[in-house]
Each structure stands twice: as structure tokens, then as C-alpha cells.
Design a protein around this motif. Structure first.
Motif, mmCIF file in Angstrom:
data_model
loop_
_atom_site.group_PDB
_atom_site.id
_atom_site.type_symbol
_atom_site.label_atom_id
_atom_site.label_comp_id
_atom_site.label_asym_id
_atom_site.label_seq_id
_atom_site.Cartn_x
_atom_site.Cartn_y
_atom_site.Cartn_z
ATOM 1 N N LEU A 278 32.651 35.679 29.429
ATOM 2 C CA LEU A 278 32.698 34.721 30.527
ATOM 3 C C LEU A 278 31.270 34.336 30.917
ATOM 4 C CD1 LEU A 278 35.431 36.463 32.714
ATOM 5 C CD2 LEU A 278 35.700 34.392 31.330
ATOM 6 N N GLN A 292 34.500 34.769 41.425
ATOM 7 C CA GLN A 292 34.960 34.927 40.045
ATOM 8 C C GLN A 292 34.758 36.355 39.551
ATOM 9 O OE1 GLN A 292 33.941 31.863 37.149
ATOM 10 N NE2 GLN A 292 33.537 30.415 38.812
ATOM 11 N N GLU A 295 37.540 38.329 41.005
ATOM 12 C CA GLU A 295 38.812 37.969 40.374
ATOM 13 C C GLU A 295 38.923 38.538 38.960
ATOM 14 O OE1 GLU A 295 41.170 33.944 38.850
ATOM 15 O OE2 GLU A 295 39.475 33.756 40.230
ATOM 16 N N LYS A 296 37.822 38.452 38.201
ATOM 17 C CA LYS A 296 37.838 38.899 36.801
ATOM 18 C C LYS A 296 37.485 40.377 36.664
ATOM 19 C CE LYS A 296 38.472 34.600 35.524
ATOM 20 N NZ LYS A 296 39.788 34.147 35.018
ATOM 21 N N LYS A 297 37.107 41.003 37.819
ATOM 22 C CA LYS A 297 36.730 42.416 37.811
ATOM 23 C C LYS A 297 35.565 42.693 36.861
ATOM 24 C CE LYS A 297 41.363 44.092 39.070
ATOM 25 N NZ LYS A 297 41.213 43.454 40.359
ATOM 26 N N ILE A 298 34.527 41.868 37.007
ATOM 27 C CA ILE A 298 33.299 42.059 36.242
ATOM 28 C C ILE A 298 32.129 42.119 37.208
ATOM 29 C CG2 ILE A 298 34.172 40.946 34.153
ATOM 30 C CD1 ILE A 298 32.694 38.415 34.974
#
Length: 325
Positions: A278, A292, A295-298
Motif C-alpha cells: 500500500l 488509512q 483501517e488497514k492495520k499498518i
């Protein structure tokens, strides 16, 4: 000993009386309100607000609201104005004068000079019978309202109504000017909204010598050195043109060790990197990057340009440290 009273009942009664005052005020909104807005919109100077006592306190808040919503404004104390501060008022300005009675001696003393300057005068008072509204270009009135104070003395409902009328003016002017959230943020750079709207990824990302990147054939021992040296918890993997091929994070390292009980230090990173990771644009707002990530757990993003070349890295720690939330 204080009287025994039902505090909650008094509070509800007070709010009810002030609600009624706002209902009365709403019935006073007519072509005078529109004319006042037109005069302010045509102003080439500043919107100056004045008022004595409690009206002055309300006037200060009104001026602050105008100033933060696109109408340059400040408060002028009428008492001090008579001793030199009237120099704040110049041709091209517009004056809003507040007095519930419409008879403030301190403001009436200034009236000849206000007329001499040719400054348009908008008054806010209970009715239009006092000398102030009688001398006004536009006389805005609150209507027949009752103070919430049981003695009928302390300004309560009248100041609430005046404040609400000021808010109505500010909002009407805001919409007429096409004032946006970005415009609001420009006058609130230190606030939470300013940070949400003004900070972009490009302002916080790591670039240049701080940017971790290796080629796809780099052995793992050198990859780990790059991650450790740049202290961002990852490295990007790029081709000869700087185009992003993948990333390798300290999380990937832990998972690699857990899976294989170790790893070959000469293993090329291309065999274990995360392909097609991403990414985010440098023009994205910082708050979007944080949303984000959650949300993406990064925890990090590689920042790329239109050619997919890596130009930066931004991490959650950078966003939190900058006060983005």
C-alpha cells in the motif's frame, strides 16, 4: 443559611426562558438583517464591534467569531474610544454597536465622530426606540424578551439573544463569502482542525538521507542494517529508476524468524519482501494517512509519485507526534 431551592428546576426554567427569547428573536429577522449583511459584505475595511459592560463581553466574542469566519473584525471598547481608541475606526469600516437599552452614554458620546467619519452604523438593541437605533443605518432588534434573572436586572436572555444574533450574522456572511473549512483552518493553524486540514503527508514524510531503500538483490544482513540505521521500522525495495517493488518491515522480519527459525543472511530481500505494498501520495492529508493506517492495520506508508517512484516514508509515530488525530 442559603434558601433551600431545587437547583435543577431553576436551571430548566432559566433555559426555557432563554429558549423563548430566541424564539422571539427569530421573529425579528427581516429585511433589516439582510441589509446589515449587505453593508458588511460591501465593507472595504474592518467590522468594528463595540459595547459597554455585558454587551461588551458579547461584542468581544462576536468580533472573534467574525474574524475567524472570513470577516476581518475587532472589538473597540467605547469608554477607551473616547480617550483615543476611536482612532481604531477609519473610513471604510463598519461599526456594530450593542446596547440592550439603545441608550449607552459611552456610545452616544461617540456618535458625532462616527457620523463625521461616514462609517455605516448597525445597532443591536432590545427595540428601536432609543437614540442609538434612531441614529443607525440599520437597527437590529431583539424583540420583547424577558431576562431569565428573576429580578429582571442581570443581562441573561438579552445577552444570549445578542450572541445568537451575532452568530446568525457570522454564518450568513460565511455562506455569502463561500468560506470553506480550508479557509477556517488557515486562521486556526494551531488548532486540531488546522492540523487536520493543513498538514499533508509531504510535510511530515522522511525523505533524502532519511529514506530507507535497497535494491531487490540486497542480502538480508544489509537490509537489516538499512532498517536499523534509518530507524523507521522498514525499508523500501526499488529498481534502478527508484520505482517501488516492495517493502520489508521489522514485522516481516519477526514473522520470517518465527516461520523458519532463523534466516540466511545472504538471502536476497526480493524473495521475502511484500510486493505491491500500500502506498500514499505526498498530497494526501496527514489525517487521511492516519485513518488509512488504522483501517488497514499498518504502521507505515511508502510515499510515491505518479511514476510510482519512492519519494518518502511516513509512519504512524510521525502523525501522532505532529498532533494529527
Amino acid at each position: 443559611m442559603p434558601n433551600q431551592i431545587d437547583f435543577q428546576k431553576v436551571a430548566i426554567e432559566t433555559l426555557s426562558i432563554e429558549q423563548q427569547a430566541l424564539a422571539v428573536l427569530a421573529q425579528q429577522i427581516d429585511e433589516r438583517f439582510s441589509r446589515a449583511c449587505e453593508i458588511i459584505l460591501q465593507c472595504h475595511g474592518r467590522l468594528v464591534v463595540t459595547g459597554m459592560g455585558k454587551s461588551g463581553h458579547i461584542g468581544r466574542k462576536m468580533a472573534a467569531t467574525f474574524a475567524s469566519t472570513g470577516t476581518p473584525s475587532f472589538f473597540m471598547h467605547p469608554g477607551e474610544a473616547g480617550h483615543g481608541d476611536l482612532g481604531m475606526l477609519v473610513r471604510g469600516d463598519v461599526l456594530i454597536a450593542i446596547s440592550n437599552s439603545g441608550k449607552s452614554d459611552e456610545i452616544m458620546m461617540l456618535m458625532p465622530l462616527i457620523k463625521h467619519l461616514g462609517v455605516p452604523l448597525i445597532t443591536i438593541s432590545g427595540d428601536d426606540k432609543g437614540p442609538m437605533p434612531q441614529n443607525a443605518d440599520v437597527a437590529l432588534t431583539l424583540g420583547e424578551i424577558h431576562e431569565a434573572c428573576p429580578l429582571g436586572l442581570a443581562p441573561t436572555s438579552s445577552t444570549t439573544a445578542t450572541l445568537a444574533l451575532g452568530d446568525a450574522l457570522a454564518v450568513a456572511l460565511l455562506e455569502a463569502r463561500g468560506f470553506t473549512a480550508n479557509d477556517f483552518a488557515m486562521s486556526h493553524p494551531a488548532g486540531a482542525l488546522g492540523k487536520r486540514l493543513l498538514l499533508h503527508v509531504k510535510h511530515l514524510m522522511h525523505t533524502g538521507a532519511e529514506l530507507p531503500k535497497v535494491s531487490p538483490d540486497t542480502p538480508m544482513n544489509k537490509v537489516l542494517y538499512e532498517i536499523s540505521n534509518k530507524r523507521l521500522g522498514l525499508t523500501t525495495i526499488v529498481d534502478d529508476n527508484g520505482v517501488l517493488l516492495g517493502i520489508f518491515t521489522d514485522g516481516d522480519l519477526r514473522r520470517l524468524i518465527d516461520k523458519h527459525q532463523g534466516f540466511d543472511v545472504n538471502l536476497p530481500v526480493s524473495e521475502v519482501m511484500t510486493k505491491n505494498p500500500l502506498t500514499i501520495s505526498q498530497e494526501a492529508r496527514a489525517v487521511e494517512a492516519l485513518e488509512q493506517m488504522n483501517e488497514k492495520k499498518i504502521n507505515q506508508f511508502a510515499v510515491v509519485n505518479d511514476q510510482q517512484q519512492v519519494i518518502g516514508v511516513i509512519g504512524m509515530h510521525d502523525l501522532i507526534q505532529a498532533g494529527v488525530n
